[in-house]
Design a protein around this motif. Structure first.
Motif, PDB file in Angstrom:
ATOM      1  N   UNK A 153      27.118 -23.963  -7.544  1.00  0.00           N
ATOM      2  CA  UNK A 153      25.848 -23.569  -6.957  1.00  0.00           C
ATOM      3  C   UNK A 153      25.264 -24.513  -5.933  1.00  0.00           C
ATOM      4  N   UNK A 154      26.001 -25.548  -5.531  1.00  0.00           N
ATOM      5  CA  UNK A 154      25.413 -26.517  -4.614  1.00  0.00           C
ATOM      6  C   UNK A 154      25.230 -25.952  -3.204  1.00  0.00           C
ATOM      7  N   UNK A 155      26.099 -25.037  -2.776  1.00  0.00           N
ATOM      8  CA  UNK A 155      25.905 -24.420  -1.456  1.00  0.00           C
ATOM      9  C   UNK A 155      24.705 -23.479  -1.493  1.00  0.00           C
ATOM     10  N   UNK A 156      24.584 -22.719  -2.575  1.00  0.00           N
ATOM     11  CA  UNK A 156      23.428 -21.841  -2.733  1.00  0.00           C
ATOM     12  C   UNK A 156      22.139 -22.647  -2.659  1.00  0.00           C
TER      13      UNK A 156
ATOM     14  N   UNK B 199      31.180 -20.364 -14.709  1.00  0.00           N
ATOM     15  CA  UNK B 199      30.639 -20.984 -13.509  1.00  0.00           C
ATOM     16  C   UNK B 199      29.213 -20.502 -13.253  1.00  0.00           C
ATOM     17  N   UNK B 200      28.992 -19.216 -13.418  1.00  0.00           N
ATOM     18  CA  UNK B 200      27.650 -18.662 -13.217  1.00  0.00           C
ATOM     19  C   UNK B 200      26.672 -19.279 -14.211  1.00  0.00           C
ATOM     20  N   UNK B 201      27.093 -19.423 -15.460  1.00  0.00           N
ATOM     21  CA  UNK B 201      26.237 -20.029 -16.479  1.00  0.00           C
ATOM     22  C   UNK B 201      25.867 -21.462 -16.106  1.00  0.00           C
ATOM     23  N   UNK B 202      26.847 -22.232 -15.658  1.00  0.00           N
ATOM     24  CA  UNK B 202      26.595 -23.626 -15.294  1.00  0.00           C
ATOM     25  C   UNK B 202      25.734 -23.735 -14.041  1.00  0.00           C
TER      26      UNK B 202
ATOM     27  N   UNK C  76      22.179 -25.658 -13.677  1.00  0.00           N
ATOM     28  CA  UNK C  76      21.960 -26.739 -12.710  1.00  0.00           C
ATOM     29  C   UNK C  76      20.862 -26.405 -11.708  1.00  0.00           C
ATOM     30  N   UNK C  77      20.693 -25.107 -11.416  1.00  0.00           N
ATOM     31  CA  UNK C  77      19.723 -24.680 -10.401  1.00  0.00           C
ATOM     32  C   UNK C  77      18.891 -23.529 -10.975  1.00  0.00           C
ATOM     33  N   UNK C  78      17.982 -23.831 -11.909  1.00  0.00           N
ATOM     34  CA  UNK C  78      17.262 -22.771 -12.625  1.00  0.00           C
ATOM     35  C   UNK C  78      16.356 -21.914 -11.751  1.00  0.00           C
TER      36      UNK C  78
END
Length: 219
Positions: free
Chosen positions: A64-67, A86-89, A93-95
């Motif tokens: 999610x860092x690009x998002x 991956x989606x869960x993590x 990380x980015x709530x």
């Protein structure tokens, strides 16, 4: 979707589910220390902001860092990844951001709804025969004038690498290497107009050049 494509999607999903925790820990921000890469993302964001207010999809969003970076650049953005883990993590990380499970070759989105698509290092897992389908989906869901930014490992030759193990996990993951010319040709055939082509040499921890292609759906 044929049986071979379904098998490939299942194998990719299962493989990333297995390595998601270690991958996310080691690649919490894959753009850190990559100023040229960040410049491509920033240019994409400026173009999309100038074109309207339609949302942007980060396809193959991983941790999610690009998002998150696209959101920091002022875009209404959400992430899509084939791996539920991956989606869960990424959500953890980015709530404040939205992520959901999906596939590049079958986007669960209405026609003409996205102002932009980012797919950084995700088309490398799409087989050659399915790449036209993915780009046709990109064209379908983009608004007229919408932009696409792709990044992928490249080089002078094309090929495929199959990984059976990573981070101590047994997996089945295919990587496809393509030249910028090949990918640009597929974009053009899908009705997307190429605007920018950048090829940078590998950094010390990389083995292949990185290609960035920016394309636009005609207005």
């Amino acid at each position: 979707m044929n049986a071979e494509t379904l098998d490939h999607l299942r194998a990719t999903r299962t493989s990333y589910d297995k390595i998601a925790d270690v991958y996310s820990e080691r690649h919490a921000d894959g753009l850190a220390g990559r100023p040229v890469d960040r410049a491509q993302v920033a240019a994409f964001a400026e173009l999309v902001r100038d074109s309207g207010s339609a949302p942007v999809a980060d396809l193959g969003s991983g941790p999610g860092y690009v998002t998150a970076r696209l959101r920091a650049l002022g875009l209404p953005v959400f992430g899509v990844d084939i791996s539920p883990r991956m989606v869960e993590l990424a959500r953890r990380a980015h709530p404040g951001l939205r992520f959901h499970v999906g596939s590049l070759t079958s986007l669960d989105l209405p026609d003409g709804t996205l102002g932009g698509i980012v797919a950084l290092y995700s088309i490398i897992h799409v087989p050659d025969e399915d790449l036209p389908t993915a780009f046709a989906e990109f064209h379908r869901v983009l608004v007229p004038g919408g932009h696409v930014l792709l990044a992928f490992q490249s080089g002078d030759e094309e090929g495929r690498l199959h990984l059976a193990e990573r981070f101590g996990q047994e997996i089945s993951l295919d990587h496809y290497w393509r030249t910028p010319q090949t990918v640009a040709g597929h974009l053009t055939e899908a009705g997307l107009r190429l605007q920018v082509r950048v090829l940078r040499e590998p950094y010390e921890d990389e083995t292949r050049p990185r290609a960035f292609l920016l394309a636009r759906k005609p207005a």
